[in-house]
Every structure is written in structure tokens, then in C-alpha cells.
Scaffold this motif. Structure first.
Motif, PDB file in Angstrom:
ATOM      1  N   VAL A  81       0.858  -1.178   0.000  1.00  0.00           N
ATOM      2  CA  VAL A  81       0.000   0.000   0.000  1.00  0.00           C
ATOM      3  C   VAL A  81       0.894   1.228   0.000  1.00  0.00           C
ATOM      4  O   VAL A  81       1.819   1.329   0.828  1.00  0.00           O
ATOM      5  CB  VAL A  81      -0.946   0.033   1.220  1.00  0.00           C
ATOM      6  N   LEU A  82       0.653   2.145  -0.926  1.00  0.00           N
ATOM      7  CA  LEU A  82       1.409   3.393  -1.015  1.00  0.00           C
ATOM      8  C   LEU A  82       0.539   4.525  -0.484  1.00  0.00           C
ATOM      9  O   LEU A  82      -0.617   4.654  -0.882  1.00  0.00           O
ATOM     10  CB  LEU A  82       1.801   3.690  -2.462  1.00  0.00           C
ATOM     11  N   LEU A  83       1.090   5.334   0.391  1.00  0.00           N
ATOM     12  CA  LEU A  83       0.386   6.508   0.917  1.00  0.00           C
ATOM     13  C   LEU A  83       1.243   7.727   0.653  1.00  0.00           C
ATOM     14  O   LEU A  83       2.423   7.754   1.020  1.00  0.00           O
ATOM     15  CB  LEU A  83       0.108   6.346   2.412  1.00  0.00           C
ATOM     16  N   PHE A  84       0.650   8.735   0.003  1.00  0.00           N
ATOM     17  CA  PHE A  84       1.386   9.935  -0.388  1.00  0.00           C
ATOM     18  C   PHE A  84       1.020  11.058   0.578  1.00  0.00           C
ATOM     19  O   PHE A  84      -0.126  11.514   0.608  1.00  0.00           O
ATOM     20  CB  PHE A  84       1.071  10.293  -1.840  1.00  0.00           C
ATOM     21  N   LEU A  85       2.006  11.488   1.353  1.00  0.00           N
ATOM     22  CA  LEU A  85       1.760  12.406   2.460  1.00  0.00           C
ATOM     23  C   LEU A  85       2.578  13.679   2.302  1.00  0.00           C
ATOM     24  O   LEU A  85       3.815  13.629   2.232  1.00  0.00           O
ATOM     25  CB  LEU A  85       2.137  11.713   3.779  1.00  0.00           C
ATOM     26  N   HIS A  86       1.900  14.817   2.239  1.00  0.00           N
ATOM     27  CA  HIS A  86       2.597  16.092   2.188  1.00  0.00           C
ATOM     28  C   HIS A  86       3.282  16.357   3.535  1.00  0.00           C
ATOM     29  O   HIS A  86       2.805  15.929   4.596  1.00  0.00           O
ATOM     30  CB  HIS A  86       1.629  17.222   1.875  1.00  0.00           C
ATOM     31  N   ALA A  87       4.377  17.081   3.502  1.00  0.00           N
ATOM     32  CA  ALA A  87       5.143  17.347   4.719  1.00  0.00           C
ATOM     33  C   ALA A  87       4.366  18.183   5.722  1.00  0.00           C
ATOM     34  O   ALA A  87       4.651  18.132   6.923  1.00  0.00           O
ATOM     35  CB  ALA A  87       6.458  18.038   4.358  1.00  0.00           C
ATOM     36  N   ASP A  88       3.387  18.955   5.253  1.00  0.00           N
ATOM     37  CA  ASP A  88       2.609  19.793   6.164  1.00  0.00           C
ATOM     38  C   ASP A  88       1.273  19.163   6.541  1.00  0.00           C
ATOM     39  O   ASP A  88       0.363  19.856   7.014  1.00  0.00           O
ATOM     40  CB  ASP A  88       2.388  21.190   5.565  1.00  0.00           C
ATOM     41  N   THR A  89       1.146  17.848   6.337  1.00  0.00           N
ATOM     42  CA  THR A  89      -0.089  17.134   6.667  1.00  0.00           C
ATOM     43  C   THR A  89       0.208  16.064   7.719  1.00  0.00           C
ATOM     44  O   THR A  89       1.194  15.343   7.611  1.00  0.00           O
ATOM     45  CB  THR A  89      -0.694  16.502   5.404  1.00  0.00           C
ATOM     46  N   ARG A  90      -0.666  15.975   8.712  1.00  0.00           N
ATOM     47  CA  ARG A  90      -0.473  15.048   9.829  1.00  0.00           C
ATOM     48  C   ARG A  90      -1.539  13.952   9.809  1.00  0.00           C
ATOM     49  O   ARG A  90      -2.735  14.228   9.730  1.00  0.00           O
ATOM     50  CB  ARG A  90      -0.545  15.822  11.153  1.00  0.00           C
ATOM     51  N   LEU A  91      -1.101  12.707   9.871  1.00  0.00           N
ATOM     52  CA  LEU A  91      -2.026  11.579   9.897  1.00  0.00           C
ATOM     53  C   LEU A  91      -2.724  11.481  11.249  1.00  0.00           C
ATOM     54  O   LEU A  91      -2.150  11.849  12.276  1.00  0.00           O
ATOM     55  CB  LEU A  91      -1.280  10.272   9.637  1.00  0.00           C
ATOM     56  N   PRO A  92      -3.949  10.949  11.289  1.00  0.00           N
ATOM     57  CA  PRO A  92      -4.596  10.710  12.581  1.00  0.00           C
ATOM     58  C   PRO A  92      -3.912   9.566  13.317  1.00  0.00           C
ATOM     59  O   PRO A  92      -3.229   8.729  12.712  1.00  0.00           O
ATOM     60  CB  PRO A  92      -6.031  10.347  12.186  1.00  0.00           C
ATOM     61  N   GLU A  93      -4.098   9.511  14.624  1.00  0.00           N
ATOM     62  CA  GLU A  93      -3.437   8.486  15.439  1.00  0.00           C
ATOM     63  C   GLU A  93      -3.836   7.075  15.026  1.00  0.00           C
ATOM     64  O   GLU A  93      -3.037   6.139  15.126  1.00  0.00           O
ATOM     65  CB  GLU A  93      -3.751   8.714  16.920  1.00  0.00           C
ATOM     66  N   ALA A  94      -5.072   6.916  14.568  1.00  0.00           N
ATOM     67  CA  ALA A  94      -5.569   5.585  14.208  1.00  0.00           C
ATOM     68  C   ALA A  94      -5.375   5.275  12.724  1.00  0.00           C
ATOM     69  O   ALA A  94      -6.053   4.398  12.181  1.00  0.00           O
ATOM     70  CB  ALA A  94      -7.048   5.454  14.581  1.00  0.00           C
ATOM     71  N   SER A 184     -13.107   8.822   7.361  1.00  0.00           N
ATOM     72  CA  SER A 184     -13.655  10.063   7.914  1.00  0.00           C
ATOM     73  C   SER A 184     -12.789  10.664   9.015  1.00  0.00           C
ATOM     74  O   SER A 184     -12.880  11.861   9.294  1.00  0.00           O
ATOM     75  CB  SER A 184     -15.073   9.832   8.436  1.00  0.00           C
ATOM     76  N   ASP A 185     -11.953   9.852   9.662  1.00  0.00           N
ATOM     77  CA  ASP A 185     -11.015  10.365  10.657  1.00  0.00           C
ATOM     78  C   ASP A 185      -9.989  11.222   9.907  1.00  0.00           C
ATOM     79  O   ASP A 185      -9.183  10.696   9.133  1.00  0.00           O
ATOM     80  CB  ASP A 185     -10.332   9.187  11.354  1.00  0.00           C
ATOM     81  N   PRO A 186      -9.969  12.537  10.114  1.00  0.00           N
ATOM     82  CA  PRO A 186      -9.250  13.393   9.170  1.00  0.00           C
ATOM     83  C   PRO A 186      -7.750  13.490   9.404  1.00  0.00           C
ATOM     84  O   PRO A 186      -7.251  13.377  10.528  1.00  0.00           O
ATOM     85  CB  PRO A 186      -9.898  14.762   9.387  1.00  0.00           C
ATOM     86  N   VAL A 187      -7.040  13.712   8.309  1.00  0.00           N
ATOM     87  CA  VAL A 187      -5.690  14.238   8.400  1.00  0.00           C
ATOM     88  C   VAL A 187      -5.820  15.734   8.668  1.00  0.00           C
ATOM     89  O   VAL A 187      -6.843  16.358   8.354  1.00  0.00           O
ATOM     90  CB  VAL A 187      -4.884  13.990   7.108  1.00  0.00           C
ATOM     91  N   VAL A 188      -4.794  16.307   9.254  1.00  0.00           N
ATOM     92  CA  VAL A 188      -4.787  17.752   9.517  1.00  0.00           C
ATOM     93  C   VAL A 188      -3.703  18.376   8.663  1.00  0.00           C
ATOM     94  O   VAL A 188      -2.529  17.995   8.745  1.00  0.00           O
ATOM     95  CB  VAL A 188      -4.523  18.048  11.009  1.00  0.00           C
ATOM     96  N   THR A 189      -4.101  19.304   7.813  1.00  0.00           N
ATOM     97  CA  THR A 189      -3.125  19.941   6.925  1.00  0.00           C
ATOM     98  C   THR A 189      -2.966  21.405   7.298  1.00  0.00           C
ATOM     99  O   THR A 189      -3.924  22.070   7.719  1.00  0.00           O
ATOM    100  CB  THR A 189      -3.555  19.788   5.453  1.00  0.00           C
ATOM    101  N   ASP A 190      -1.771  21.901   7.173  1.00  0.00           N
ATOM    102  CA  ASP A 190      -1.436  23.261   7.574  1.00  0.00           C
ATOM    103  C   ASP A 190      -2.229  24.264   6.739  1.00  0.00           C
ATOM    104  O   ASP A 190      -2.271  24.173   5.516  1.00  0.00           O
ATOM    105  CB  ASP A 190       0.069  23.489   7.389  1.00  0.00           C
TER     106      ASP A 190
END
Length: 236
Positions: A81-94, A184-190
């Protein structure tokens, strides 16, 4: 039989020395569980690469541009599984729990809901509309931490080599394979860009660029409008 989650997170960076350590520190618990972190550097002229290297499994250099950087990271990924994550985006704990459920589903790709980091009530409204639009259309943005099974990503052709709207283009290709798995559990982006340029001005700009994209305008002309400082007026 349940399938295990083998995850690779690909993070494109360019001159992110100020925040790259914090961004990668947040992923160390995931890395400690055996998942892979790849940083794709687009030719940073600051200390980004040196700061990132001890905190990731692979550091790859690529021509500047999120599409080329994320493709470069995906090309050496070991996860299924590939997940593309911007440096200013935070994954949820779960995040891993949600992605494990994705692996057990029939979906081939997906994305998270997103929440802007700013405290203004307007940012909650903007986030709601972004998520609602994505659920209705099946189109995701990079701020929503797009993820896909590695085989599906390659079947879709990866990210198109364009300077803007690469996330929309990939979503359209993946939609031909399956509907997205929506978390639905959101990532938080700057929200710094929204705050710098003003939320309403940014909303109108993004909708105008999106409309021009659907109309068939050249993504390079859209990038000039979105990144005016990087595209001088005399540049072709």
C-alpha cells in the motif's frame, strides 16, 4: 483470512528544513512497526535532505515537482500500500487501523477526510465542503493523503507529469478501477497558505483553477497562476 498491512509512506519535500524533522518524527512510531518511509527530495537548496535522511528508510532525489517526486518514491517502494503524504499534513493516530480495514476491503485506493489546522470557524466550513465534494465526485486532493494498492497505482499510470492537478488526474485514473475508500477520521493539513493569501481569495482561486482544468487548460498555465513567484511573467 485477513491480509496484513505493508505500508510505504512517500513524502515529497522541497526546502522544508524548517518543518521536515517534526513531520518525520510524527511517523517514527509507524516506522518502528516495520512500515517504510521514503522521502522524495526535489533538489532542496537548504538542509532538508540532510535532516530527513536519518529519519526515513530511503531518500530519493528527483526533479522538482510533486508528481515526479512521488513517482520516484513509488518506484522504489516495498510496501503493498502506497500513501502519499505532504510534509505539512499530519495523519490521525488511528491511521494504521483505518488502512488495515482498507486492505480487507475490495477498494483499490482511497483517501482521508481533511481538516485545516487554522482555528477560524471558516476553516471548518471549508474542510466540510472539501470532504463533501470529494465523497460526491470520487476525486481526492493531495492534502487528503491519497493511498492506493501498489498494483493499482501502477495500473493507473502513476502521477501524470504535470506541475499542478496531478492529484486530480490520478484520482480520475483510479476511479476507472474502483470507488475510493473514504476515511472520515481526518488528516490535519497546515492552513498557512490559506491564511497567507486569505481564505476567500484561495477558495476562488482553487475553484477557478479546477474549472479551467476540467475545461482542458494546460496544467502549466494553471501552475503559473497558483505559483506566481515560481513562474516569472516572461517565462514561457
Amino acid at each position: 483470512m485477513s491480509l496484513p498491512l505493508h505500508l510505504t509512506i512517500v513524502m515529497p519535500v522541497l526546502n522544508e528544513a524548517e518543518g521536515v524533522v517534526a513531520a518525520l518524527d510524527r511517523l517514527q512510531d509507524i516506522r518502528a512497526l516495520g512500515h517504510q518511509i521514503i522521502v522524495a527530495d526535489g533538489g532542496s537548496t537548504d538542509q532538508t535532505a540532510a535532516l530527513a535522511e536519518p529519519l526515513c528508510d530511503r531518500l530519493v532525489k528527483a526533479p522538482a515537482g510533486r508528481a515526479s517526486q512521488m513517482n520516484a518514491g513509488a518506484s522504489i517502494a516495498g510496501g503493498e500500500v502506497l500513501l502519499f503524504l505532504h510534509a505539512d499534513t499530519r495523519l490521525p493516530e488511528a491511521a494504521l487501523e483505518h488502512l488495515s480495514r482498507f486492505v480487507q476491503s475490495d477498494s483499490l485506493w482511497g483517501r482521508f477526510d481533511v481538516r485545516l489546522s487554522g482555528q477560524r470557524p471558516l476553516f471548518r466550513v471549508i474542510s466540510w465542503f472539501m470532504n463533501r465534494r470529494s465523497r460526491l465526485t470520487g476525486i481526492a486532493t493531495g492534502d487528503q493523503a491519497i493511498f492506493a494498492r501498489r498494483a493499482a497505482f501502477h495500473d493507473a499510470g502513476g502521477y501524470a507529469p504535470v506541475p499542478l492537478m496531478e492529484d486530480v488526474a490520478l484520482s480520475r485514473q483510479l476511479l476507472a478501477l474502483s470507488r475510493p475508500f473514504c476515511i472520515s477520521d481526518p488528516v490535519v493539513t497546515d492552513s498557512r497558505r490559506w491564511e497567507k493569501h486569505g481564505p476567500w481569495r484561495t477558495i476562488f482561486l482553487m475553484w477557478r483553477l479546477r474549472w479551467r482544468y476540467w475545461r482542458g487548460d494546460d496544467p502549466h498555465s494553471l501552475a503559473r497562476a497558483y505559483y506566481p513567484d515560481a513562474y516569472p511573467k516572461d517565462r514561457g
